[in-house]
Design an enzyme around this catalytic site. Sequence first.
Site, mmCIF file in Angstrom:
data_model
loop_
_atom_site.group_PDB
_atom_site.id
_atom_site.type_symbol
_atom_site.label_atom_id
_atom_site.label_comp_id
_atom_site.label_asym_id
_atom_site.label_seq_id
_atom_site.Cartn_x
_atom_site.Cartn_y
_atom_site.Cartn_z
ATOM 1 C CG HIS A 94 1.511 5.316 7.889
ATOM 2 N ND1 HIS A 94 0.496 5.949 8.568
ATOM 3 C CD2 HIS A 94 0.924 4.346 7.164
ATOM 4 C CE1 HIS A 94 -0.664 5.380 8.261
ATOM 5 N NE2 HIS A 94 -0.419 4.398 7.413
ATOM 6 C CG ASN A 95 2.925 1.414 4.559
ATOM 7 O OD1 ASN A 95 3.209 1.548 5.743
ATOM 8 N ND2 ASN A 95 2.228 0.397 4.123
ATOM 9 C CE LYS A 111 -11.860 0.991 11.796
ATOM 10 N NZ LYS A 111 -10.555 1.152 11.133
ATOM 11 C CG MET A 121 -12.797 0.769 15.702
ATOM 12 S SD MET A 121 -13.628 0.022 14.278
ATOM 13 C CE MET A 121 -15.270 0.678 14.417
ATOM 14 C CB ALA A 167 -2.819 1.283 18.322
ATOM 15 C CG ASP A 173 -2.061 1.030 1.078
ATOM 16 O OD1 ASP A 173 -2.097 1.745 0.048
ATOM 17 O OD2 ASP A 173 -2.895 1.122 1.987
ATOM 18 C CG HIS A 232 1.925 3.381 11.416
ATOM 19 N ND1 HIS A 232 2.184 2.323 12.267
ATOM 20 C CD2 HIS A 232 1.062 2.888 10.493
ATOM 21 C CE1 HIS A 232 1.525 1.252 11.875
ATOM 22 N NE2 HIS A 232 0.837 1.555 10.799
ATOM 23 C CB SER A 234 -5.997 9.681 17.049
ATOM 24 O OG SER A 234 -6.699 8.513 16.678
ATOM 25 C CB CYS A 252 -0.651 3.491 3.352
ATOM 26 S SG CYS A 252 -2.054 3.341 4.458
#
Length: 398
Positions: A271-272, A397, A306, A329, A74, A327, A310, A77
């Site tokens: 973060h990727n 989501k 969720m 939890a 990804d 990035h 954050s 991302c």
Amino acid sequence: MPIQQTLHESRVPVHIWTDDVDANSKRQLASIASLPCVFQHVAAMPDVHLGLGATIGSVIATQKAIIPAAVGVDLGCGMVACRLSLTANEVDEVALQRIFDQITHDIPVGRGTYNKRRAFEQEALLFEPGLQEILRRHPDLAKTMCGTRQWVNQLGTLGGGNHFIEVCLDESDQVWLMLHSGSRGVGNVLASYFIELAKRDMERWMIQLPDRNLAYIPEGCAYFDDYVLAVKWAQDYAMQNRRCMLDRALAALRMHLPAFEVTSEVVNCHHNYVEKEHHFGTNVWVTRKGAIRARAGDLGLIPGSMGARSYVVRGLGNPMSFHSSAHGAGRRMSRTQAQKAFSAADLAAQTQGVICRKDDGVVDEIPSAYKDIDEVMAHQRDLTETLHTLKQILCVKG
């Protein structure tokens, strides 16, 4: 909090910013640290957990090579968020439910979804010349994409898994909008293609690896520059994807809330990804797989699960982490484990007070499947400082 433990059994050490790391993740980190191209040490963030080939929450500096599976599939991302000129007393539950319905109507969510009405076609077409150049150099990749233009209509779509759109309140009861998504199907296709090229070449060159997924592409290889180009293209596409969804989500809020303005800088971070950077006196390729850049002054976003909190953070520029931080939890349980261990009733209990899906289809995203975000933040006090603490009141989501 400084480094909690260091692994010394590989070619270079692994520094880990937590004591909450399982044995399989440690073995995977040690495998990464055994590669000849890895520079100085491997840095494992406090959200570290097992990944495909490379550990999620790892920061890997390499010399004259890139490990494409460590960059991930990804590509690009990341997160985007902004603060609004609204307070908690201007947002009631009725309005939030309408906003939830509006966002799920206006922004396609879930795996394989796309904008049937070509909502962002013009924005997407700006990316076409760059993609066509990559496909021109790699006809087999063009065949893999089968001539599809799905990537055009996936711009402005959320995807599934842990991707989300949230309305949050900060410590002063100010409203924030935050979302998490990446480069959708096209990023996956690009990444998977180059991962397979690297694997085949490692075998052809008879290079022994602790894991085939740690195949690397050396500088000077015929397609090294093409891979870097593809990653940069996907990173830019992913960032634009987040911008498009942010605009559409803001429009959804404006339909159901009093007039407001965006009052803070929009924070947009990957973060990727992989970037050429300078560390310990050397120019290296820094791969952040489930980690954000946290140079001194860099703004970043670190989401909890969720139902949890954050964080909006500012980087402290710790050189030992290659100027990086966690990035999010980080998963404690796999999706399959979470689905077996918890029910929709458990999810409803753990997301009480949050307007979100509470059905079997998202049980794998239950907060108990993740590490405690507050513990993650406590373990990286030497990597970032907290600017704002956010608590979600709405979560969409896929």
